[in-house]
Design an enzyme around this catalytic site. Structure first.
Site, PDB file in Angstrom:
ATOM      1  N   TYR A 131      24.981 -61.413   7.786  1.00 39.30           N
ATOM      2  CA  TYR A 131      24.240 -61.057   7.667  1.00 39.30           C
ATOM      3  C   TYR A 131      24.627 -59.946   7.731  1.00 39.30           C
ATOM      4  O   TYR A 131      24.190 -58.344   7.026  1.00 39.30           O
ATOM      5  CB  TYR A 131      23.219 -61.759   7.944  1.00 39.30           C
ATOM      6  CG  TYR A 131      22.862 -63.005   7.540  1.00 39.30           C
ATOM      7  CD1 TYR A 131      22.017 -63.274   6.587  1.00 39.30           C
ATOM      8  CD2 TYR A 131      23.311 -64.321   8.267  1.00 39.30           C
ATOM      9  CE1 TYR A 131      21.799 -64.352   6.335  1.00 39.30           C
ATOM     10  CE2 TYR A 131      22.414 -65.184   7.676  1.00 39.30           C
ATOM     11  CZ  TYR A 131      21.915 -65.524   7.206  1.00 39.30           C
ATOM     12  OH  TYR A 131      21.152 -66.544   6.415  1.00 39.30           O
ATOM     13  N   ASN A 154      15.504 -63.610  -2.337  1.00 34.49           N
ATOM     14  CA  ASN A 154      16.121 -63.389  -3.406  1.00 34.49           C
ATOM     15  C   ASN A 154      15.271 -64.346  -4.593  1.00 34.49           C
ATOM     16  O   ASN A 154      15.109 -65.615  -4.746  1.00 34.49           O
ATOM     17  CB  ASN A 154      17.370 -63.954  -3.231  1.00 34.49           C
ATOM     18  CG  ASN A 154      17.936 -63.925  -4.282  1.00 34.49           C
ATOM     19  OD1 ASN A 154      17.933 -63.544  -5.379  1.00 34.49           O
ATOM     20  ND2 ASN A 154      18.961 -64.765  -4.665  1.00 34.49           N
TER      21      ASN A 154
END
Length: 198
Positions: A131, A154
């Site tokens: 991340y 997403n």
């Protein structure tokens, strides 16, 4: 499946109506629900996996449209072709066109959009990124939490490969389709990458 009209944001910020079509692709990880219009792909909905599938996807018969084939728009056809290649002949994904995307999240200028486009462009098949690394690639090395939020929102998983984003410790982290699916996708890519070494 029936089509329906849904509001979509145009590039000028106005809403326009587009006729959403749906298809269901039977894949090695279960039924993937795909929706989109003539302009582009709206969403891929993942099933939750409760057990790992047995065997490998070696033929296109293992990855076929089981609902909505007669109504597919060009972006849906491109999405299906790309996903079939991803599961059955991953070396072909680099030569296939990506479908156009027509989800509001991917139209607006935002950090989430920037992160998703960066992930799609920079993190290749068989690779993984943390991340924090993805935040850095997207231009803000202190935004690892925001990257996590972008992964959760997403709308087009697998094609925009949020499964390739893992924690800094090497743990797979959370995934919309569940951790078993994330582990399966990562393992599938690793095995295929070794097989085709691209």
């Amino acid at each position: 499946m029936a089509s329906r009209l849904v509001p979509k944001v145009t590039s000028k910020g106005r809403e326009s109506r587009c006729e959403e079509k749906h298809a269901v692709l039977l894949s090695p990880v279960g039924k993937l629900e795909i929706s989109g219009c003539e302009t582009g792909l709206h969403e891929i909905k993942l099933p939750k996996m409760s057990v790992l599938p047995s065997g490998r996807a070696e033929s296109s018969a293992a990855c076929a449209v089981c609902e909505g084939a007669e109504e597919m728009t060009e972006p849906l056809k491109q999405c299906v072709a790309w996903l079939q290649a991803y599961f059955c002949e991953p070396e072909r994904t680099t030569s296939l066109p990506l479908p156009a995307f027509h989800h509001p999240l991917l139209q607006r200028d935002s950090f989430t959009r920037q992160v998703l486009w960066t992930l799609l462009r920079d993190v290749k098949f068989g690779e993984a990124v943390s991340y924090k690394q993805l935040a850095n690639l997207a231009g803000n090395d202190r935004a690892a939490r925001a990257v996590g939020g972008a992964m959760r929102s997403n709308p087009i998983p697998i094609i925009i490969p949020c499964h390739r984003v893992i924690s800094s410790s090497g743990q797979s982290g959370n995934y919309g389709g569940g951790n078993l699916m994330k582990e399966w996708l990562l393992s599938h890519e690793k095995l295929q990458k070794e097989k085709f070494s691209y």
